[in-house]
Design an enzyme around this catalytic site. Structure first.
Site, PDB file in Angstrom:
ATOM      1  CE1 TYR A  83      -4.076   2.078   0.250  1.00  0.00           C
ATOM      2  CE2 TYR A  83      -2.561   3.479   1.500  1.00  0.00           C
ATOM      3  CZ  TYR A  83      -3.715   3.240   0.848  1.00  0.00           C
ATOM      4  OH  TYR A  83      -4.775   4.352   0.729  1.00  0.00           O
ATOM      5  CG  PHE A 117      -6.563  17.765 -24.455  1.00  0.00           C
ATOM      6  CD1 PHE A 117      -6.583  17.463 -25.936  1.00  0.00           C
ATOM      7  CD2 PHE A 117      -6.583  16.894 -23.526  1.00  0.00           C
ATOM      8  CE1 PHE A 117      -6.960  15.876 -26.130  1.00  0.00           C
ATOM      9  CE2 PHE A 117      -7.234  15.688 -23.669  1.00  0.00           C
ATOM     10  CZ  PHE A 117      -7.347  15.197 -25.041  1.00  0.00           C
ATOM     11  CB  THR A 118     -11.182  17.407 -24.302  1.00  0.00           C
ATOM     12  OG1 THR A 118     -10.236  16.553 -24.167  1.00  0.00           O
ATOM     13  CG2 THR A 118     -11.600  17.928 -25.809  1.00  0.00           C
ATOM     14  CG  ASP A 145      -0.551  18.044 -21.656  1.00  0.00           C
ATOM     15  OD1 ASP A 145       0.255  16.957 -21.478  1.00  0.00           O
ATOM     16  OD2 ASP A 145      -1.754  18.084 -21.872  1.00  0.00           O
ATOM     17  CE  LYS A 188      -3.114  10.683 -24.261  1.00  0.00           C
ATOM     18  NZ  LYS A 188      -3.830  10.433 -23.220  1.00  0.00           N
ATOM     19  NE  ARG A 229     -10.716  15.185 -30.285  1.00  0.00           N
ATOM     20  CZ  ARG A 229     -10.609  14.759 -28.866  1.00  0.00           C
ATOM     21  NH1 ARG A 229      -9.612  14.569 -28.381  1.00  0.00           N
ATOM     22  NH2 ARG A 229     -11.739  14.734 -28.376  1.00  0.00           N
ATOM     23  CG  PHE A 244     -15.297  14.344 -27.171  1.00  0.00           C
ATOM     24  CD1 PHE A 244     -15.155  15.361 -26.134  1.00  0.00           C
ATOM     25  CD2 PHE A 244     -14.590  13.327 -26.989  1.00  0.00           C
ATOM     26  CE1 PHE A 244     -14.141  15.754 -25.323  1.00  0.00           C
ATOM     27  CE2 PHE A 244     -13.454  13.541 -25.929  1.00  0.00           C
ATOM     28  CZ  PHE A 244     -13.261  14.415 -25.130  1.00  0.00           C
TER      29      PHE A 244
HETATM   30  O1  PLI Z   1      -6.384  10.464 -21.182  1.00  0.00           O
HETATM   31  P1  PLI Z   1      -5.568  10.976 -19.863  1.00  0.00           P
HETATM   32  O2  PLI Z   1      -6.500  11.368 -18.701  1.00  0.00           O
HETATM   33  O3  PLI Z   1      -4.480  10.098 -19.430  1.00  0.00           O
HETATM   34  O4  PLI Z   1      -4.778  12.404 -20.137  1.00  0.00           O
HETATM   35  C1  PLI Z   1      -5.435  13.437 -20.619  1.00  0.00           C
HETATM   36  C2  PLI Z   1      -4.625  14.113 -21.581  1.00  0.00           C
HETATM   37  C3  PLI Z   1      -4.083  15.180 -21.239  1.00  0.00           C
HETATM   38  N1  PLI Z   1      -3.223  16.070 -22.286  1.00  0.00           N
HETATM   39  C4  PLI Z   1      -3.317  15.738 -23.673  1.00  0.00           C
HETATM   40  C5  PLI Z   1      -2.409  16.485 -24.540  1.00  0.00           C
HETATM   41  C6  PLI Z   1      -3.839  14.455 -24.223  1.00  0.00           C
HETATM   42  O5  PLI Z   1      -3.987  14.113 -25.384  1.00  0.00           O
HETATM   43  C7  PLI Z   1      -4.612  13.732 -22.941  1.00  0.00           C
HETATM   44  C8  PLI Z   1      -5.389  12.616 -23.374  1.00  0.00           C
HETATM   45  N2  PLI Z   1      -5.878  12.247 -24.770  1.00  0.00           N
HETATM   46  C9  PLI Z   1      -6.520  11.377 -25.363  1.00  0.00           C
HETATM   47  C10 PLI Z   1      -7.344  10.569 -24.535  1.00  0.00           C
HETATM   48  C11 PLI Z   1      -6.532  11.269 -26.672  1.00  0.00           C
HETATM   49  O6  PLI Z   1      -7.138  10.548 -27.288  1.00  0.00           O
HETATM   50  O7  PLI Z   1      -5.857  12.216 -27.354  1.00  0.00           O
END
Ligand code: PLI
Length: 458
Positions: A73, A125-126, A214, A257, A381, A448
């Site tokens: 933990y 970003f969303t 970011d 990513k 998008r 979306f």
């Molecule tokens: O999907 P998350 O919560 O791990 O991360 C959010 C996120 C933050 N910043 C940027 C630049 C992103 O591209 C992002 C998530 N992007 C997704 C899910 C995408 O499909 O691009």
């Protein structure tokens, strides 16, 4: 032009069968999903280009790392491995793990934003903007104008317009930080230059604001700096990444990513007091500050993935594979965002369907048509992703109305992507007989993901 001599610097050890569907099955699936590719089941998808997020193929070393998860933990050894790796590769002194990127964004927004604050950034970003708004802030777009023009070939469309930034800061009541992404997702995966980032930092610090980076696709940004910014061609991606991060005060990260894993994120900070605040919010919203909503095995896979992500051979193959798909589409005459970005090729739905007004969701329709044609899943998008203005309740009308063909890392071969390019070309050829959509269900937040649509057929 891309270097056509690139190849994948790995061989394949395990494979996953992909579903092959009939046109009838796809038509039924899309209707059931309300013409929203997020609502398809993955078993209905042949080539999944919805996102590069959490869809990466892990390496043998990462899979082995999962078995090294110390599932304690508190104080798991894997946390310390991650912390040491982030310090070395990204350069931030303090590391707070989170379940994914938006967990990090939530904590940073809550920690730094007061009601009425303005947060300037290089395009929204969303999830990032949603958390800034929920914390009482207003996002102000200060990206260069070229970013809104899909045909501009500016090499750094992720740059900040410095004059606009100064103006926004002067007019704002308070600016706690600048929200700077490398690369900029919604602009088409476009990079920011080191020179621009340095200038942004000077302006921010002159006004007492922080720079929060970011870093989600910062490795890919570092590649573009190596490729395009004079004086950096002989440096490694790792060196450039470290320099980029050194120009910022902290970061939010979606490890799903760049870092080649399926789940995870973290916050990087240099200030000990801010780090203490972030750890404190972490225990409320994510989990103890040494696991942040993740298992020990996840932390281990991220640490190993970070190491692999800054290997120049890996990044080169990654970027050039995406570029190869873009060039196939260009050769077929399909309008795309230029230059071709880091993680995806973006189709320009405004130029593909000039006869469909933005209120009839041309990009959403295009994503549906591509699925119907070949079972390839892509993502809108455009106006749907942009959502509504919280003040007026009206649709936001982004200049960019795009469909994203996002390439998961180390997953698909060039042959898969050649098939996708042929499919998009077929959809493009029959564009004049295609009409728009009507939205029939709209959720309150990040619409979306869950909105539903009906085709406007004649
Ligand atoms: O999907 P998350 O919560 O791990 O991360 C959010 C996120 C933050 N910043 C940027 C630049 C992103 O591209 C992002 C998530 N992007 C997704 C899910 C995408 O499909 O691009």
């Amino acid at each position: 032009m891309s270097d056509h001599t690139w190849f994948e610097p790995y061989k394949i050890k395990a494979v996953e069968r992909i579903p092959i569907t009939t046109p009838e099955q796809r038509a039924a699936a899309l209707e059931e999903a309300g013409w929203n590719t997020f609502l398809l089941r993955s078993d209905q998808v042949t080539i999944d280009l919805l996102t590069d997020s959490g869809t990466n193929a892990m390496s043998d070393r990462q899979w082995a790392g999962l078995m090294m998860g110390g599932e304690a933990y508190a104080g798991s050894r894997n946390f310390y491995h991650l912390e040491e790796t982030v310090r070395r590769v990204y350069g931030y002194r303090y590391v707070v793990p989170t379940h994914q990127g938006r967990g990090a964004e939530h904590i940073v927004s809550r920690m730094l934003i007061h009601k009425g604050d303005t947060i300037p950034g290089n395009m929204y970003f969303t999830t990032t903007r949603q958390h800034q708004e929920l914390a009482g802030g207003t996002f102000a777009d200060v990206i260069v104008d070229e970013a809104h023009d899909p045909q501009s070939r500016h090499p750094f469309k992720g740059n900040v317009n410095l004059e606009r930034l100064e103006k926004v800061i002067e007019q704002a009541e308070r600016v706690p930080y600048l929200s700077i992404a490398g690369t900029v997702n919604m602009a088409g995966g476009q990079p920011i230059s080191l020179a621009n980032l340095r200038a942004v930092r000077e302006i921010a610090h002159a006004h007492g604001a922080l720079v929060i980076f970011d870093a989600t696709r910062a490795v890919e940004n570092a590649w573009f700096i190596k490729e395009r910014e004079p004086g950096h061609a002989d440096r490694s991606v790792a060196e450039i990444l470290l320099e980029m991060c050194s120009l910022t005060d902290g970061c939010t990260m979606s490890a799903k990513k760049d870092s080649l894993v399926n789940i995870g994120g973290w916050i990087g900070l240099n200030d000990p007091d801010l780090a203490a605040q972030a750890r404190n919010l972490c225990v409320v919203y994510e989990g103890l500050h040494t696991y942040g909503g993740l298992a020990g095995r996840d932390l281990e896979a991220i640490a190993i993935g970070i190491e692999e992500s800054v290997d120049d051979d890996h990044v080169r193959a990654r970027i050039l594979q995406v570029r190869e798909l873009g060039e196939m589409l260009e050769a077929a005459g399909v309008p795309i965002v230029e230059p071709i970005g880091g993680h995806a090729v973006f189709l320009d739905a405004k130029r593909i369907y000039p006869h469909i007004p933005q209120e009839e969701f041309p990009a959403q329709r295009l994503a549906g048509e591509i699925y119907l044609d070949s079972g390839t899943r892509t993502m809108e998008r455009g106006i749907v992703s942009a959502g509504r203005d919280p003040e007026t309740g009206e649709h936001r009308h982004p200049a960019l109305e795009l469909v994203r063909l996002t390439i998961p890392r180390r997953v698909y071969t060039s042959r898969h992507l050649a098939g996708v390019a042929r499919s998009v070309a077929r959809v493009f050829e029959r564009r004049w007989t295609t009409r728009g959509l009507e939205m029939v269900f709209e959720p309150t937040y990040l619409r979306f993901f869950q909105a539903r649509f009906r085709p406007l057929e004649s």
